[in-house]
Every structure is written in C-alpha cells, then in structure tokens.
Design an enzyme around this catalytic site. Structure first.
Site, PDB file in Angstrom:
ATOM      1  N   ASP A  12     -26.487 -13.711   9.829  1.00 57.85           N
ATOM      2  CA  ASP A  12     -27.342 -12.523   9.680  1.00 57.85           C
ATOM      3  C   ASP A  12     -26.738 -11.282  10.316  1.00 57.85           C
ATOM      4  O   ASP A  12     -27.451 -10.406  10.799  1.00 57.85           O
ATOM      5  CB  ASP A  12     -28.751 -12.774  10.278  1.00 57.85           C
ATOM      6  CG  ASP A  12     -29.376 -14.023   9.717  1.00 57.85           C
ATOM      7  OD1 ASP A  12     -29.256 -14.231   8.510  1.00 57.85           O
ATOM      8  OD2 ASP A  12     -29.959 -14.797  10.492  1.00 57.85           O
ATOM      9  N   LYS A  15     -23.412  -9.380   6.632  1.00 56.50           N
ATOM     10  CA  LYS A  15     -22.199  -9.596   5.822  1.00 56.50           C
ATOM     11  C   LYS A  15     -22.382  -9.146   4.379  1.00 56.50           C
ATOM     12  O   LYS A  15     -21.451  -8.660   3.756  1.00 56.50           O
ATOM     13  CB  LYS A  15     -21.806 -11.089   5.826  1.00 56.50           C
ATOM     14  CG  LYS A  15     -21.394 -11.594   7.193  1.00 56.50           C
ATOM     15  CD  LYS A  15     -21.026 -13.065   7.141  1.00 56.50           C
ATOM     16  CE  LYS A  15     -22.183 -13.972   6.879  1.00 56.50           C
ATOM     17  NZ  LYS A  15     -23.229 -13.986   7.912  1.00 56.50           N
ATOM     18  N   ASN A  37     -29.011 -21.833   1.866  1.00 61.65           N
ATOM     19  CA  ASN A  37     -29.479 -21.513   3.223  1.00 61.65           C
ATOM     20  C   ASN A  37     -29.111 -20.068   3.571  1.00 61.65           C
ATOM     21  O   ASN A  37     -29.750 -19.437   4.406  1.00 61.65           O
ATOM     22  CB  ASN A  37     -28.897 -22.486   4.270  1.00 61.65           C
ATOM     23  CG  ASN A  37     -27.401 -22.695   4.140  1.00 61.65           C
ATOM     24  OD1 ASN A  37     -26.780 -22.252   3.187  1.00 61.65           O
ATOM     25  ND2 ASN A  37     -26.818 -23.395   5.093  1.00 61.65           N
ATOM     26  N   GLY A  39     -28.639 -16.004   3.025  1.00 58.22           N
ATOM     27  CA  GLY A  39     -29.397 -14.961   2.357  1.00 58.22           C
ATOM     28  C   GLY A  39     -28.716 -13.643   2.627  1.00 58.22           C
ATOM     29  O   GLY A  39     -28.805 -13.111   3.724  1.00 58.22           O
ATOM     30  N   HIS A  40     -27.959 -13.172   1.658  1.00 56.93           N
ATOM     31  CA  HIS A  40     -27.233 -11.915   1.849  1.00 56.93           C
ATOM     32  C   HIS A  40     -27.984 -10.775   1.177  1.00 56.93           C
ATOM     33  O   HIS A  40     -28.229 -10.807  -0.018  1.00 56.93           O
ATOM     34  CB  HIS A  40     -25.820 -12.029   1.264  1.00 56.93           C
ATOM     35  CG  HIS A  40     -24.947 -12.942   2.062  1.00 56.93           C
ATOM     36  ND1 HIS A  40     -23.714 -13.372   1.642  1.00 56.93           N
ATOM     37  CD2 HIS A  40     -25.137 -13.503   3.272  1.00 56.93           C
ATOM     38  CE1 HIS A  40     -23.192 -14.159   2.575  1.00 56.93           C
ATOM     39  NE2 HIS A  40     -24.036 -14.252   3.558  1.00 56.93           N
ATOM     40  N   GLN A 217     -23.413 -17.732   6.847  1.00 52.01           N
ATOM     41  CA  GLN A 217     -23.759 -18.085   8.238  1.00 52.01           C
ATOM     42  C   GLN A 217     -22.790 -17.401   9.217  1.00 52.01           C
ATOM     43  O   GLN A 217     -22.276 -16.357   8.886  1.00 52.01           O
ATOM     44  CB  GLN A 217     -23.777 -19.607   8.442  1.00 52.01           C
ATOM     45  CG  GLN A 217     -24.945 -20.311   7.755  1.00 52.01           C
ATOM     46  CD  GLN A 217     -24.664 -20.671   6.307  1.00 52.01           C
ATOM     47  OE1 GLN A 217     -23.606 -21.167   5.996  1.00 52.01           O
ATOM     48  NE2 GLN A 217     -25.611 -20.414   5.437  1.00 52.01           N
ATOM     49  N   SER A 406     -22.141   0.500  10.945  1.00 52.36           N
ATOM     50  CA  SER A 406     -23.221   0.974  10.089  1.00 52.36           C
ATOM     51  C   SER A 406     -24.386   1.481  10.912  1.00 52.36           C
ATOM     52  O   SER A 406     -24.677   0.990  12.003  1.00 52.36           O
ATOM     53  CB  SER A 406     -23.678  -0.118   9.126  1.00 52.36           C
ATOM     54  OG  SER A 406     -24.459  -1.071   9.795  1.00 52.36           O
TER      55      SER A 406
HETATM   56  P1  IMP Z   1     -29.287 -25.366   7.651  1.00 51.79           P
HETATM   57  O1  IMP Z   1     -28.060 -24.615   7.317  1.00 51.79           O
HETATM   58  O2  IMP Z   1     -30.440 -25.060   6.737  1.00 51.79           O
HETATM   59  O3  IMP Z   1     -29.018 -26.835   7.802  1.00 51.79           O
HETATM   60  O4  IMP Z   1     -29.789 -24.874   9.094  1.00 51.79           O
HETATM   61  C1  IMP Z   1     -29.073 -25.152  10.282  1.00 51.79           C
HETATM   62  C2  IMP Z   1     -29.127 -23.971  11.241  1.00 51.79           C
HETATM   63  O5  IMP Z   1     -28.401 -22.892  10.689  1.00 51.79           O
HETATM   64  C3  IMP Z   1     -30.543 -23.437  11.495  1.00 51.79           C
HETATM   65  O6  IMP Z   1     -30.592 -22.930  12.811  1.00 51.79           O
HETATM   66  C4  IMP Z   1     -30.656 -22.288  10.511  1.00 51.79           C
HETATM   67  O7  IMP Z   1     -31.610 -21.326  10.904  1.00 51.79           O
HETATM   68  C5  IMP Z   1     -29.232 -21.742  10.580  1.00 51.79           C
HETATM   69  N1  IMP Z   1     -28.837 -21.025   9.365  1.00 51.79           N
HETATM   70  C6  IMP Z   1     -28.493 -21.530   8.171  1.00 51.79           C
HETATM   71  N2  IMP Z   1     -28.168 -20.563   7.308  1.00 51.79           N
HETATM   72  C7  IMP Z   1     -28.296 -19.402   7.969  1.00 51.79           C
HETATM   73  C8  IMP Z   1     -28.048 -18.040   7.621  1.00 51.79           C
HETATM   74  O8  IMP Z   1     -27.647 -17.696   6.515  1.00 51.79           O
HETATM   75  N3  IMP Z   1     -28.276 -17.131   8.600  1.00 51.79           N
HETATM   76  C9  IMP Z   1     -28.677 -17.479   9.856  1.00 51.79           C
HETATM   77  N4  IMP Z   1     -28.911 -18.745  10.218  1.00 51.79           N
HETATM   78  C10 IMP Z   1     -28.714 -19.694   9.291  1.00 51.79           C
END
Ligand code: IMP
Length: 421
Positions: A12, A15, A37, A39-40, A217, A406
């Site tokens: 977050d 990116k 997982n 979200g951009h 991530q 930014s």
């Molecule tokens: P998972 O990727 O859904 O298995 O989650 C594992 C950990 O990574 C958790 O703490 C999620 O909140 C975190 N996580 C997964 N994807 C993101 C992302 O895109 N941004 C921030 N945290 C993420």
C-alpha cells in the site's frame, strides 16, 4: 531498460500510481507475483481505477500487459476486471496471461477461512482471497494452472485429486462435474489471452523493448524476507521477478522502491512504529488508509528508517519514490525511526527473528513539521523547508536517492526532486 517497482514497506505504498506514471515510457508491464490480494489504485482525471490482477499499466493504450507465471488468479475475478475495464473504455486486447500461472480455487478460500478461525487471536489477517492455500498447492505440485483450463483430461484428473484431498481437509466436497464445467468455461473465455509469458517477455527484451515489472504487496510481506508468518505467500521483494516472470537477473536494469512518507500495515503482525492515538488516526484519515481490497482500516505509524535500510538491502534498490508527503502537512512535529532498542541495546538493522521484532522499541528522531498545504506545490523548490529536510533525511538514512515524490493522488501531483542531485 527493464525496471522493477517494489513496495519498500508492508504494501500500500502507492505503487499503482507510480507504475501508471512510469508505464507511459515503457512498452510492457508485467505482474509477477501475488493475486487479487493486491489492490492498486490509480486516479486519472478524477476517475478512480482499482486493479487487483491486471497490471495497472494497461490504462495507457497500446502497452502490452502481462500476468506472468508467478501470479495466482481467480478466473472469475480476472474476467470481471477485464469487463469493467472494457465498459469504461479501456481496451484489454494487449493483455496476456501465463499458461503457468496458478488458479485460485473455491476450496482455497474455504481452507484459508478455516485456518484463520483455528488460529483465532494468532490469525494472519489475510485478505481472504485464498492466496496462501493456492501457493501451497503450487509448491506441493498439485496446483491447477491456467493452461490446464484448456485441457479437459488433465484438468479432470487434477480436480479429482484435489477434491479428494480437500474433502479430508474440509470435511465436505464440491460437485466435481460442476467445478470442471466452470473451469472449462473460464478456459474458453480466456483462451485467446493465454500464452507462454516467459517467451513473450524474452522476445520483447530481444526486440529492445522496455519492460516494467510491477510488484504487489511489499518487502516486509515477502514470504522469505518479511515478518514471517505475518506475510503473504509469494516473493514480493525484487528477487521474485526472476522466478515469477521467467527472466534472468541480468535482464533487470533498475530497481525502484516505493515508500510512503509514513508507515502503514493491514493485517496482523509486528509493526514497531505503530501509533494508536491521535496521530495514528490523523494519518489514517488524511491518508484515506483503508484497504483497497478489503476496506479494512490500515494500522498507521511513523516512518521507519530501519525498515527502509532493510528494503534497500533485500531489493538492491537504486532509487526511491516517496508517496503521500502531503498527509503529514498538519503535523507540528514529525518523527522518523532511526534504530530500535532491544533490551537496552541499540539495533541499526532489521532483526531477523520474530521474537525480537515484538520486543523492539523504536528510537525516534524528531523534526519540525511544516504545517502547510503541500498539495499545491508544483515543484520541490516550492516545498516548505522542513518538508525538503524530511525528504533529504530519508535519503540519508536509506543511503538511496529519492527522485520523485507525491503530494496528492492525481497524475500531475507526482513531482521531481531533481534539484537534490
Ligand atoms: P494474503 O496475501 O491475503 O495471504 O494476506 C497475508 C498478509 O498480507 C495480510 O497481512 C494481508 O493484509 C497482507 N496483504 C496482502 N496483500 C496486500 C496488499 O496488497 N497490501 C497490503 N497488505 C497486503
């Protein structure tokens, strides 16, 4: 020039918009790990786009967008995202999906839910997208790959094996025939996009095209180098590009880290500079810190220089892009963590043991805030002096240059620090 963009914190970092900016000059954009997982978020002319699977670079017409082998995807999610883009006038003809990317199945989500329940208070706090079990099946060699969706017999065999296994794990089963038909239907819809993405990337490189590898991530969520077990299940650090896209390390020309002017984290796990009171709330509110995928409020805290140095090392960062500086605009004082204190001892580098993270106390350096609106600044030189000092201090701590920063979510609110060089 082939560039990797990675998150230097817990994800977050912003990116999406950085990739959107850099993609303008590139020929292709590649996602190489993670799944929905991620979200951009990108805002173009006030219009908000949230990407989970498709590389956000697709917003620039004519760019090749590739979902490479290292990604795990839910076909229904991908088709939905493609449809949404089409209805908003964004062409998806240049999208390619690796035949070797893995498919997230309904039982992956169910298993993940079960596991989180069993963990109870020790839960990971996942996004609930079935990412961990999908990668676990990949490593256990029973995963279903996108290419399998085009081969009925292979698919049938794999589905059968998995359903038998998951029946033991979950205590119930799914209709094999229904699942098979659904998967074959996805295969038919996706067929024209499915390809050997490593070969495609290789050919683009041979032709001298510029490729942007879009990390999802962040470094501290990397399965090997992050705050395990509170991590995601893929290699989100820069090294993940080689296996996740099928390119050699020498193909990478530059590694850019994206870092937020403060720190956030969603989900559970250690977070030494976390702020629970007024300042934390202010950062959350000013920075709209709510998960792009789950809507969960993000945990917020001061900038952590120890983590930055770690991210520089793990990714081999050549430069940084600093985002959301404007979120700090209202603060009287700002703090940067420069070391941790563990049992009275000062630690300069990120400890690699879980028990230590929990007990580390941040050591802060306090700086003057700028108490001014920076969102209207049109260049680095128009920033208030304390804001310039803040940027310079982060550069010093990380021993890495910040080329862009930014002050707002719009494309034109990304400014250069060229005067620093
Ligand atoms: P998972 O990727 O859904 O298995 O989650 C594992 C950990 O990574 C958790 O703490 C999620 O909140 C975190 N996580 C997964 N994807 C993101 C992302 O895109 N941004 C921030 N945290 C993420």
């Amino acid at each position: 020039m082939n560039i990797v963009v990675v998150g230097a914190q817990w994800g977050d970092e912003g990116k999406g918009r950085v990739i959107d900016l850099l993609a303008k000059k590139m020929d292709a954009v590649v996602r190489y790990q993670g799944g929905s997982n991620a979200g951009h978020t990108v805002i173009v002319d006030g219009e908000k786009f949230v990407f989970h699977l498709i590389p956000s670079g697709i917003l620039h017409p004519g760019k090749v967008a590739i979902i490479a082998n290292g990604v795990v995807l839910e076909p229904a999610e991908l088709l939905k995202e493609m449809e949404e883009l089409r209805t908003r006038g964004v062409a998806v003809d240049n999208l390619f999906v690796s035949a070797n990317a893995h498919v997230v199945m309904p039982y992956h989500k169910d298993l993940e839910k079960e596991e989180e329940n069993i963990r109870g208070r020790g839960k990971i706090g996942t996004t609930g997208r079935g990412i961990g079990p999908a990668y676990a099946d990949k490593i256990a060699r029973r995963g279903i790959r996108v290419g399998d969706l085009l081969e009925k017999e292979t698919l049938k065999e794999k589905v059968e094996i998995n359903l038998k296994l998951y029946k033991r794990l979950l205590g119930y089963t799914y209709s094999q025939e229904k699942l098979l038909q659904e998967l074959l239907e996805y295969g038919r819809k996706l067929e024209k996009y499915i390809t050997d993405s490593s070969a495609l990337i290789h050919n683009l490189i041979e032709e001298g095209k510029d490729i942007l590898f879009e990390g999802a991530q962040g470094t501290l969520l990397d399965i090997d180098h992050g705050t395990y077990p509170y991590v995601t299940s893929s290699n989100s650090a820069a090294g993940g590009v080689c296996s996740g896209a099928g390119v050699g390390p020498r193909a990478i020309s530059r590694v850019i880290g994206v870092v937020k002017a403060y720190t956030t984290r969603v989900g559970e796990g250690p977070f030494p500079t976390e702020l629970e009171g007024e300042v934390g709330n202010l950062l959350r509110k000013q920075g709209s810190e709510f998960g792009a995928t789950t809507g969960r409020p993000r945990r917020c805290g001061w900038f952590d220089g120890v983590i930055l140095r770690y991210a520089v090392r793990i990714n081999g960062l050549d430069e940084l892009i600093l985002t959301k500086l404007d979120v700090l605009d209202r603060l009287e004082k700002v703090k940067i963590c420069i070391a941790y204190k563990f049992k009275g001892e000062l630690i300069q580098s990120f400890p690699n043991r879980f028990s230590l993270w929990k007990e580390c106390e941040p050591v802060y350096e306090e700086m003057d805030g700028w108490k001014q609106d920076t969102s209207k600044a049109t260049s680095y030189k128009y920033l208030p002096l304390p804001a310039q000092n803040y940027i310079k201090r982060i550069e010093e701590i990380g021993q890495v240059p910040i080329h862009l920063f930014s002050v707002g979510p719009q494309r034109e609110e990304m400014l250069s620090t060229r005067e620093l060089d």
